[in-house]
Design an enzyme around this catalytic site. Structure first.
Site, PDB file in Angstrom:
ATOM      1  N   LYS A  83      33.047  45.854  44.654  1.00 35.86           N
ATOM      2  CA  LYS A  83      33.886  46.688  45.530  1.00 35.86           C
ATOM      3  C   LYS A  83      33.142  47.969  45.898  1.00 35.86           C
ATOM      4  O   LYS A  83      33.148  48.388  47.051  1.00 35.86           O
ATOM      5  CB  LYS A  83      35.228  46.987  44.842  1.00 35.86           C
ATOM      6  CG  LYS A  83      36.133  45.753  44.816  1.00 35.86           C
ATOM      7  CD  LYS A  83      37.336  45.879  43.906  1.00 35.86           C
ATOM      8  CE  LYS A  83      38.096  44.537  43.890  1.00 35.86           C
ATOM      9  NZ  LYS A  83      39.178  44.475  42.932  1.00 35.86           N
ATOM     10  N   GLN A  99      42.031  48.265  38.847  1.00 34.59           N
ATOM     11  CA  GLN A  99      41.706  46.858  38.602  1.00 34.59           C
ATOM     12  C   GLN A  99      42.643  46.267  37.545  1.00 34.59           C
ATOM     13  O   GLN A  99      42.833  46.847  36.482  1.00 34.59           O
ATOM     14  CB  GLN A  99      40.231  46.751  38.158  1.00 34.59           C
ATOM     15  CG  GLN A  99      39.712  45.336  38.031  1.00 34.59           C
ATOM     16  CD  GLN A  99      39.610  44.592  39.360  1.00 34.59           C
ATOM     17  OE1 GLN A  99      39.396  45.173  40.406  1.00 34.59           O
ATOM     18  NE2 GLN A  99      39.777  43.286  39.311  1.00 34.59           N
ATOM     19  N   ASP A 105      45.827  48.041  47.643  1.00 31.33           N
ATOM     20  CA  ASP A 105      46.074  46.708  47.071  1.00 31.33           C
ATOM     21  C   ASP A 105      47.365  46.102  47.626  1.00 31.33           C
ATOM     22  O   ASP A 105      47.573  44.892  47.536  1.00 31.33           O
ATOM     23  CB  ASP A 105      46.257  46.841  45.550  1.00 31.33           C
ATOM     24  CG  ASP A 105      45.085  46.288  44.762  1.00 31.33           C
ATOM     25  OD1 ASP A 105      44.383  45.405  45.288  1.00 31.33           O
ATOM     26  OD2 ASP A 105      44.896  46.731  43.626  1.00 31.33           O
TER      27      ASP A 105
HETATM   28  N1  GUN Z   1      42.591  41.579  39.675  1.00 32.41           N
HETATM   29  C1  GUN Z   1      42.464  40.378  40.288  1.00 32.41           C
HETATM   30  N2  GUN Z   1      42.702  40.470  41.608  1.00 32.41           N
HETATM   31  C2  GUN Z   1      42.984  41.782  41.839  1.00 32.41           C
HETATM   32  C3  GUN Z   1      43.304  42.503  43.024  1.00 32.41           C
HETATM   33  O1  GUN Z   1      43.396  41.981  44.138  1.00 32.41           O
HETATM   34  N3  GUN Z   1      43.524  43.838  42.851  1.00 32.41           N
HETATM   35  C4  GUN Z   1      43.452  44.434  41.632  1.00 32.41           C
HETATM   36  N4  GUN Z   1      43.705  45.736  41.572  1.00 32.41           N
HETATM   37  N5  GUN Z   1      43.155  43.785  40.519  1.00 32.41           N
HETATM   38  C5  GUN Z   1      42.922  42.467  40.632  1.00 32.41           C
END
Ligand code: GUN
Length: 295
Positions: free
Chosen positions: A53, A97, A120
Site C-alpha cells: 500500500k 489494517q 476502506d
Molecule cells: N485486511 C484484509 N483486507 C483488508 C482491507 O481491505 N482493509 C483493511 N483495513 N484490512 C484488511
C-alpha cells in the site's frame, strides 16, 4: 475457453490515470493526498499488504504515512493515534489494517475513524450510505475492484443474476449491496449464499456472474456453474503445491482448472482481484482529498 480477466493490467491503467490526477491536484491546491496506514502486531501477510500500500502511494505521488505498532499496543493508544490522524490535514485517508490483535475492538476502532477519511469504506456511515444509495461515500476497495472488473467484461448488467458466495462485511455484503443498486454499474438481481446453505451449488448454478469470497480453496468447482458464467474469484489461500509438497502456492476460492472451461471470463489468482484492491484504495484516497476540499 474463458477470457482471462487481467486485473494487473486494468489496475496499472487506473494507477496511471490517478498519477495524472494527483499532478492536477498538486497544481490546483499546492498539495497532494496523503494516506495513513496503521499496522498493529507482526502478522507477516498484513506486513506485506501494508508495504504494498505504501509503495502504491509513492508510485502515483500520494504521500504515505506508515505506523507500525507493537502487538502490545492498547486500544486507548490506538484510539489516540486515530484521533491525531483525524485532525491532521495532511492525512486524507486512514486505513487500519485488519485483523487487529484480539484485545482491541475492531468495531470501536473503525467507528473512531472520521467517515470522510474512511478510505476502506468500513465505517457504519459509509456502509449505510451504500445501502441508502447516497453517493457521497466511500465504497470498500475490494468490492469496488470487483465491480469495475465486472463492468469491463459484462455489458448491460440490468437484470443479470449475480450470485455472491460469502457474507463478510469486507466483501460479500458490500458487493451484494453495490451490485443491486439502481445504476448502470449494477442493477443486477443479487443472491447471497453462505455457510448456512446445505448446498451452495443450488445458487451458484443459477449465476450469470459469480463472485466468490468464501475464504476457502475449491469452494466452487466446474460442476457447480453454468456455461458462460463470468467468475470473480476474491479468494487468497496458501496451500501446499500439488507438484512439490515442500513448497506452497497461492490459489483462489474457485477451482480454476474445472471452472475455467465453462466460464466466458474468469479472474486468475494471483493477478485478478488483488491488484484492483490497491488501485481502489489509491482512488479512494484521491477522492477523500477532493471531498475534504468540497466540504
Ligand atoms: N485486511 C484484509 N483486507 C483488508 C482491507 O481491505 N482493509 C483493511 N483495513 N484490512 C484488511
Amino acid at each position: 475457453m474463458a477470457e482471462i480477466i487481467d486485473g494487473k493490467k486494468i489496475s496499472a491503467e487506473i494507477r496511471e490515470e490517478l498519477k495524472v490526477k494527483v499532478l492536477e491536484l498538486q497544481n490546483k491546491y499546492g498539495d497532494v493526498p496523503g494516506l495513513a496506514v496503521v499496522l498493529v502486531g507482526d502478522d507477516p501477510a498484513s506486513a506485506v499488504y501494508v508495504r504494498m500500500k505504501g509503495k502504491g502511494c509513492e508510485e502515483i505521488g500520494i504521500r504515505s504515512f506508515q505506523y507500525i505498532l507493537p502487538e502490545t499496543t492498547t486500544e486507548d493508544e490506538l484510539m489516540a493515534l486515530i484521533d491525531e490522524l483525524n485532525k491532521d490535514s495532511k492525512v486524507s485517508g486512514i486505513l487500519v489494517q485488519l485483523p487487529l490483535p484480539k484485545h482491541i475492538s475492531e468495531k470501536a476502532i473503525i467507528n473512531a475513524i472520521d467517515p470522510i477519511k474512511d478510505v476502506d469504506g468500513f465505517h457504519p456511515i459509509n456502509v449505510g450510505k451504500v445501502v441508502a444509495d447516497e453517493d457521497d461515500c466511500f465504497y470498500p476497495c475490494t468490492p469496488l475492484g470487483c465491480q469495475i472488473l465486472i463492468n469491463r467484461y459484462v455489458k448491460n448488467l440490468k437484470g443479470k443474476h449475480l450470485v455472491v458466495v460469502g457474507r463478510s462485511s469486507i466483501v460479500g455484503k458490500p458487493v451484494a449491496n453495490m451490485m443491486m443498486q439502481k445504476n448502470d454499474r449494477a442493477n443486477c438481481i443479487v443472491t447471497v449464499c453462505h455457510t448456512a446453505a446445505p448446498d451452495i451449488s443450488l445458487y451458484t448454478r443459477q449465476a450469470d456472474i459469480l463472485v466468490v469470497a468464501a475464504g476457502r480453496a475449491n469452494t466452487v468447482t466446474g460442476n457447480m456453474v453454468k456455461d458462460g458464467v463470468v467468475v470473480i474469484d476474491v479468494g487468497v489461500n496458501r496451500i501446499a503445491d500439488p507438484s512439490d509438497p515442500s513448497k506452497t502456492i497461492i490459489v483462489g476460492d474457485v477451482d480454476f482448472k474445472s471452472v475455467e472451461p465453462k466460464a466466458s471470463a474468469i479472474t486468475p489468482v494471483p493477478g485478478g482481484v488483488g491488484p484492483m484492491t490497491i488501485a481502489m484504495l489509491l482512488s479512494n484516497t484521491v477522492r477523500a482529498f477532493e471531498l475534504q476540499r468540497k466540504k
